[in-house]
Design a protein around this motif. Structure first.
Motif, mmCIF file in Angstrom:
data_model
loop_
_atom_site.group_PDB
_atom_site.id
_atom_site.type_symbol
_atom_site.label_atom_id
_atom_site.label_comp_id
_atom_site.label_asym_id
_atom_site.label_seq_id
_atom_site.Cartn_x
_atom_site.Cartn_y
_atom_site.Cartn_z
ATOM 1 N N ALA A 381 25.107 35.650 12.439
ATOM 2 C CA ALA A 381 24.484 34.324 12.307
ATOM 3 C C ALA A 381 23.805 34.214 10.949
ATOM 4 O O ALA A 381 22.681 34.690 10.762
ATOM 5 N N GLY A 382 24.481 33.602 9.993
ATOM 6 C CA GLY A 382 23.879 33.350 8.691
ATOM 7 C C GLY A 382 23.058 32.079 8.710
ATOM 8 O O GLY A 382 22.963 31.380 9.729
ATOM 9 N N VAL A 383 22.463 31.763 7.567
ATOM 10 C CA VAL A 383 21.588 30.589 7.504
ATOM 11 C C VAL A 383 22.375 29.293 7.683
ATOM 12 O O VAL A 383 21.785 28.250 7.959
ATOM 13 N N ASP A 384 23.718 29.347 7.530
ATOM 14 C CA ASP A 384 24.532 28.147 7.722
ATOM 15 C C ASP A 384 25.010 28.002 9.160
ATOM 16 O O ASP A 384 25.776 27.084 9.471
ATOM 17 N N ASN A 385 24.568 28.895 10.051
ATOM 18 C CA ASN A 385 24.951 28.798 11.462
ATOM 19 C C ASN A 385 23.743 29.019 12.375
ATOM 20 O O ASN A 385 23.895 29.454 13.504
ATOM 21 N N VAL A 386 22.558 28.727 11.871
ATOM 22 C CA VAL A 386 21.318 28.860 12.646
ATOM 23 C C VAL A 386 20.563 27.543 12.540
ATOM 24 O O VAL A 386 20.431 26.974 11.449
ATOM 25 N N VAL A 387 20.092 27.046 13.678
ATOM 26 C CA VAL A 387 19.295 25.827 13.683
ATOM 27 C C VAL A 387 17.844 26.177 13.995
ATOM 28 O O VAL A 387 17.557 27.152 14.700
ATOM 29 N N VAL A 388 16.947 25.365 13.446
ATOM 30 C CA VAL A 388 15.509 25.587 13.598
ATOM 31 C C VAL A 388 14.910 24.354 14.247
ATOM 32 O O VAL A 388 15.098 23.225 13.760
ATOM 33 N N ASP A 389 14.217 24.570 15.346
ATOM 34 C CA ASP A 389 13.530 23.488 16.051
ATOM 35 C C ASP A 389 12.081 23.923 16.237
ATOM 36 O O ASP A 389 11.759 24.639 17.181
ATOM 37 N N GLY A 390 11.222 23.487 15.321
ATOM 38 C CA GLY A 390 9.837 23.967 15.346
ATOM 39 C C GLY A 390 9.789 25.425 14.949
ATOM 40 O O GLY A 390 10.145 25.797 13.834
ATOM 41 N N GLU A 391 9.364 26.295 15.863
ATOM 42 C CA GLU A 391 9.340 27.730 15.619
ATOM 43 C C GLU A 391 10.495 28.441 16.318
ATOM 44 O O GLU A 391 10.556 29.681 16.301
ATOM 45 N N ARG A 392 11.416 27.698 16.914
ATOM 46 C CA ARG A 392 12.527 28.294 17.641
ATOM 47 C C ARG A 392 13.764 28.347 16.763
ATOM 48 O O ARG A 392 14.149 27.356 16.136
ATOM 49 N N PHE A 393 14.392 29.531 16.717
ATOM 50 C CA PHE A 393 15.640 29.730 15.999
ATOM 51 C C PHE A 393 16.740 29.988 17.025
ATOM 52 O O PHE A 393 16.513 30.641 18.042
ATOM 53 N N ALA A 394 17.962 29.478 16.739
ATOM 54 C CA ALA A 394 19.069 29.673 17.673
ATOM 55 C C ALA A 394 20.380 29.641 16.905
ATOM 56 O O ALA A 394 20.513 28.971 15.873
#
Length: 590
Positions: A381-394
């Motif tokens: 999971a690179g930075v181009d395949n990770v989403v950030v919602d507040g403090e949650r990473f997925a």
């Protein structure tokens, strides 16, 4: 069937099978109920017929060659082929579904009376039964593909350009509102609208225009448009990076208006009492047609993954990364794409935000690790395949899995190296020294994330990246080795790999010129230093020569030379005496 007006020495059939196995084929099959009578107006790939075996299909073509090809392909299918203009359709026939996903211009023949765009639309609308569905594609005259194209559209001289239409042609709608109005004028009720990317001739992604207009910051749409344009223009020369332009258009709320084409589903009134199931929000072709595609559907207030025709999960024995379409289940993770947030922070020189995002990314990888090892989707999971919602990473798209667990630092270094390559080769402004190379900037980013990375770890990360790209593109070992060499050769002044963008090539040239100017300045400084040293040496040599010819120097030599001889004689005498004493001492001991 040849009713007249056929074009005998012309072919319109697409050279790619995307209309069969891609999103257009999937959507076309979705709107056709079992047992329906379908009119396939215009050229479509022969493989598209295989998706409509549950229906009674009539193909309307203008090319005799295409009609022969389709008739041979559909010899065992309930398919009828009519070659000629729209007037060749039997007057008493109507259809439940009319599909024209190659546009209306390629429906009518140039050998007969021309109806024009509105005339063809009216004819197809009249052929629809009450409640019937029209699936239509229309190219955007000011779409992204024309903005990035090297050659202007108005200079086209291709054989199929009998006329070159643009926004000045009032006979064609030029935007979504005009298209909606033409459909209403033809007695149709517009339904779902889709933006088609990355190019009208090779549509690999369909996204509902309503989703694009409302989800301008959605990480899913960000990644979908970026990947579609990166892959779709990989072998083309363009004026500027279409992936960057598509993402910028998304965040500006213009992704629908700048789509290369639109696909619309319209119904003829009166509508039936029971409406069909809702169409997907996103349709993406992720590989060859036999791999099927990915759909995103609406479930309540969320988006959910839905894989069409998923292939069997295959895990390689070599330990290479592998694709697992079955991992796409459940809701799509909400949030913004990490790459977009990092780029925004770099452009604004916001070190605090960068530290927060990168340290959060590193902690998330730590939390997913077992004994310092990452497996499955988080490992890749690179930075181009990770989403950030507040403090949650997925992980956004978990299809690609690591067959062999990776150390956390290697996974982190790979993600940071990819981002460093984007920053440096893309010419983005960032807060760090311009003299850093890719490995150096990766180490710096690791420090910002609170991790102590070294160049050896970055080297392993680059090898992991090469293995993943090789698995995605089915490279053999020799191709993988060549890819690894290409990745190792990337420099800050290199153009970005992939699409040949003149704008980015120009930026790379400017960086190379700046580097050459710096090197030339260093060379001039070094040359000046050497010149000054040579002058000093010449002055010292002149002084030495002057002193060596003086009377005092000669007298000194007359005194020094005998003294040297005497000193040498005394040293030799001492050695002989010492030797004699040693021999006498040894004789006494005996």
């Amino acid at each position: 069937m040849l009713p007249g007006g056929e074009m005998l020495a012309w072919s319109d059939l697409p050279t790619e099978e995307l209309t069969a196995g891609g999103p257009l084929g999937i959507l076309g099959a979705r709107v056709v109920p079992a047992g329906a009578r379908v009119l396939l107006a215009g050229p479509h790939a022969p493989g598209f017929l295989d998706r409509l075996v549950h229906a009674e299909v009539t193909c309307l073509l203008r090319s005799h060659l295409d009609g022969v090809a389709l008739a041979e392909h559909a010899a065992k299918l309930p398919v009828r082929v009519i070659v000629g203009g729209p007037a060749g359709l039997p007057a008493d026939e109507t259809y439940d579904v009319v599909i024209a996903t190659s546009g209306l211009d390629s429906v009518e023949s140039i050998e007969g009376t021309r109806l024009g765009w509105d005339g063809v639309l009216a004819m197809l609308a009249d052929r629809l039964r009450p409640g019937g569905t029209l699936l239509l594609r229309m190219d955007n005259p000011v779409g992204l593909h024309r903005i990035v194209d090297v050659s202007p559209w108005y200079a086209a001289r291709d054989d199929n350009r009998w006329t070159v239409e643009g926004v000045l042609d009032a006979g064609h709608p030029a935007n979504l509102d005009q298209l909606r109005g033409r459909l209403v004028d033809a007695g149709l009720i517009p339904g779902a609208f889709f933006a088609a990317y990355p190019h009208p001739e090779s549509v690999t992604t369909l996204v509902a225009t309503e989703a694009l207009d409302q989800g301008t910051s959605a990480g899913l749409l960000d990644a979908v448009l970026h990947n579609a344009c990166s892959d779709g223009y990989a072998d083309r020369s363009v004026l500027q990076d279409p992936a960057r332009l598509a993402v910028d258009a998304l965040h500006a709320g213009l992704a629908s208006g700048l789509a290369p084409a639109w696909v619309v589903s319209a119904r003829r009134s009166p509508l039936p009492a029971v409406e069909p199931a809702d169409l997907p929000v996103v349709l993406v072709q992720t590989g060859p047609p036999d791999l099927g595609g990915i759909e995103v559907v609406t479930a309540g207030q969320e988006w959910h993954w839905q894989v069409t025709q998923p292939p069997l999960r295959t895990r390689p024995e070599t330990g290479s990364p592998y694709r697992d379409p079955g991992a796409l289940t459940g809701p799509v993770p909400a949030g913004r794409l990490l790459r977009t947030l990092l780029l925004d922070a770099c452009l604004r020189q916001d070190l605090d935000q960068l530290r927060t995002l990168l340290s959060g990314y590193a902690h998330w990888l730590d939390s997913a690790a077992v004994a310092g090892q990452l497996s499955g989707a988080p490992a890749l999971a690179g930075v181009d395949n990770v989403v950030v919602d507040g403090e949650r990473f997925a992980v956004l798209d978990p299809r690609w899995q690591a067959a062999v667990p990776l150390p956390v630092n290697v996974a982190l270094a790979r993600g940071l190296w990819r981002f460093a390559a984007t920053l440096l080769t893309g010419g983005y402004a960032h807060p760090w020294s311009s003299t850093l190379d890719l490995a150096g900037l990766t180490v710096v980013l690791g420090g910002v994330a609170g991790r102590d990375l070294d160049r050896a770890t970055v080297r392993v990360a680059v090898e992991t990246e090469a293995a993943l790209v090789a698995a995605r593109t089915d490279l053999d070992p020799a191709g993988q080795e060549e890819l690894r060499d290409q990745l190792d050769a990337l420099e800050p002044n290199s153009p970005p790999p992939g699409t040949r963008s003149y704008q980015q090539l120009h930026e790379a040239w400017l960086r190379q010129r700046e580097e050459l100017n710096r090197i030339q300045a260093v060379l001039r400084w070094t040359e000046d230093l050497i010149t000054s040293r040579e002058r000093a040496l010449r002055r010292a040599d002149t002084v030495i020569k002057g002193l060596s010819g003086s009377v005092s120097f000669r007298l000194g030599r007359l005194v020094i030379i005998p003294a040297r001889w005497a000193r040498r004689a005394i040293r030799a005498l001492k050695r002989r005496l010492r030797k004699a004493l040693n021999q006498r001492a040894r004789g006494g001991q005996r």
